[in-house]
Design an enzyme around this catalytic site. Structure first.
Site, PDB file in Angstrom:
ATOM      1  N   CYS A 124     -11.618   7.082  -4.690  1.00 12.54           N
ATOM      2  CA  CYS A 124     -12.565   6.591  -3.680  1.00 12.54           C
ATOM      3  C   CYS A 124     -13.814   7.466  -3.576  1.00 12.54           C
ATOM      4  O   CYS A 124     -14.946   6.971  -3.644  1.00 12.54           O
ATOM      5  CB  CYS A 124     -11.883   6.445  -2.332  1.00 12.54           C
ATOM      6  SG  CYS A 124     -11.347   7.991  -1.551  1.00 12.54           S
ATOM      7  N   HIS A 159     -10.296   8.395   3.072  1.00 10.69           N
ATOM      8  CA  HIS A 159     -10.816   7.284   2.261  1.00 10.69           C
ATOM      9  C   HIS A 159     -12.273   7.039   2.612  1.00 10.69           C
ATOM     10  O   HIS A 159     -12.692   7.226   3.763  1.00 10.69           O
ATOM     11  CB  HIS A 159      -9.999   6.020   2.497  1.00 10.69           C
ATOM     12  CG  HIS A 159     -10.261   4.941   1.489  1.00 10.69           C
ATOM     13  ND1 HIS A 159     -10.036   5.099   0.137  1.00 10.69           N
ATOM     14  CD2 HIS A 159     -10.771   3.684   1.631  1.00 10.69           C
ATOM     15  CE1 HIS A 159     -10.367   3.987  -0.509  1.00 10.69           C
ATOM     16  NE2 HIS A 159     -10.817   3.124   0.379  1.00 10.69           N
ATOM     17  N   HIS A 193     -15.275  -0.383  -2.405  1.00 15.49           N
ATOM     18  CA  HIS A 193     -14.593   0.909  -2.534  1.00 15.49           C
ATOM     19  C   HIS A 193     -13.631   0.869  -3.709  1.00 15.49           C
ATOM     20  O   HIS A 193     -13.257  -0.210  -4.200  1.00 15.49           O
ATOM     21  CB  HIS A 193     -13.830   1.246  -1.243  1.00 15.49           C
ATOM     22  CG  HIS A 193     -12.727   0.272  -0.920  1.00 15.49           C
ATOM     23  ND1 HIS A 193     -11.452   0.660  -0.599  1.00 15.49           N
ATOM     24  CD2 HIS A 193     -12.696  -1.094  -0.864  1.00 15.49           C
ATOM     25  CE1 HIS A 193     -10.700  -0.394  -0.350  1.00 15.49           C
ATOM     26  NE2 HIS A 193     -11.439  -1.471  -0.503  1.00 15.49           N
TER      27      HIS A 193
END
Length: 329
Positions: free
Chosen positions: A235, A286, A298
């Protein structure tokens, strides 16, 4: 006395029966690309609940074809059917309401597959034949898709609409000081005020912020832990890679990226802003890039690829922490 004993045994049994009826389960077969995280999200559950009902300790110990129990309370199944996706439109714009949907050359599951599309993809509905809809992708490709996978949506914004929205957000210009030299400079460079700033990663080009356009080019790229290249990303590797293309260096760590840039409230989000989440306990774990309309792109470990998800409901809505606006110094 015997009657009293029997009554004493019946009461706990009744309680067990009531509890069992309130906590019914259905069986789900694990599909390619599934994880316990995505299965829990799909059925509106917490991951710990899914682990408990299946007596699992490791959320990553899952294989395609495994059958797991999904707890369903009360009339949840019937309720879910009543609150199904809105009916597919006969014409106009629609978006895919699920992932990994086949677009085919004819209205049949036996027809050749043209391409595979994911949730949130916008398409134009051209017609209907039975359970199938004929659609046109934004790339211009036409094909057929099962109508149940389509939900009504607004048409995509044009370049003029995006540019107008960006202009409307700009603060009113400050009154200029009277200066002969400044006036002369302005007259000698008449196009300077029309040139968009290139130091802001959310500068608009071709109807979308340049950072967003670049990020969306990598949809479908596989997730690779610790990676930050076009061959794969995690990520923070994805966000740092995209911003690096714009001359902005970000740390390869989501918590560290949260300490960079200017804090932005959810109501003030602009395409190109970084959005952050707590997916593992209380720490930020994240990050993605906001693309507008309540969605972000993402690198998803759960789905194993770069994809688009929503901030307005479900898993990421519940775990949203905040956002940062990144500009080049």
């Amino acid at each position: 006395m015997a009657t009293i004993v029997r009554l004493g045994l019946i009461a706990p049994l009744v309680s067990l029966i009531v509890a069992a009826s309130a906590q019914r389960t259905i069986t789900y077969t694990v599909q390619p690309g599934d994880s316990l995280y995505t299965i829990a999200h799909k059925h509106g559950l917490r991951l710990p609940d899914l682990l408990e009902v299946n007596n699992l300790r490791n959320p990553h110990a899952l294989q395609v074809g495994d059958q797991i129990k999904i707890p369903v309370k009360g009339n949840a199944a019937a309720s879910a059917q009543r609150t199904a996706q809105p009916a597919a439109p006969a014409s106009g714009w629609a978006e895919l309401n699920t992932d990994r949907v086949n677009i085919r050359t004819a209205p049949s599951t036996d027809a050749k597959r043209i391409t595979l599309v994911d949730r949130w993809t916008k398409v134009q509905v051209l017609g209907r034949q039975g359970d199938w809809s004929r659609i046109r992708l934004q790339s211009g490709t036409t094909g057929w898709v099962l109508a149940k996978y389509l939900s009504p949506t607004q048409p995509p914004q044009t370049r003029k609409q995006v540019a107008k929205r960006t202009t409307d957000r700009k603060p009113a210009p400050r009154p200029a000081r009277a200066s002969a030299s400044r006036t002369a400079q302005t007259q000698s460079q008449p196009t300077a005020s029309k040139t968009p700033a290139t130091t802001d990663a959310s500068a608009v080009a071709d109807g979308q912020p340049t950072v967003v356009r670049r990020a969306l080019k990598y949809l479908g790229t596989r997730y690779r832990y610790g990676a930050s290249s076009a061959r794969g990303f995690d990520c923070s590797g994805f966000t740092s890679y995209i911003y690096r293309q714009h001359g902005i260096s970000l740390p390869h760590n989501s918590a560290a990226q949260y300490r960079v840039g200017k804090p932005v409230s959810r109501s003030e989000l602009r395409p190109g802003d970084l959005v952050f989440f707590r997916t593992r306990g209380n720490r930020i774990s994240h990050v993605g890039i906001y693309i507008g309309n309540g969605k972000f792109v993402h690198a998803s470990s759960a789905r194993g690829r770069v994809r688009v998800d929503t901030l307005t409901s479900g898993y990421y809505h519940q775990r949203y922490v905040g956002a940062r606006r990144i500009t080049k110094k």
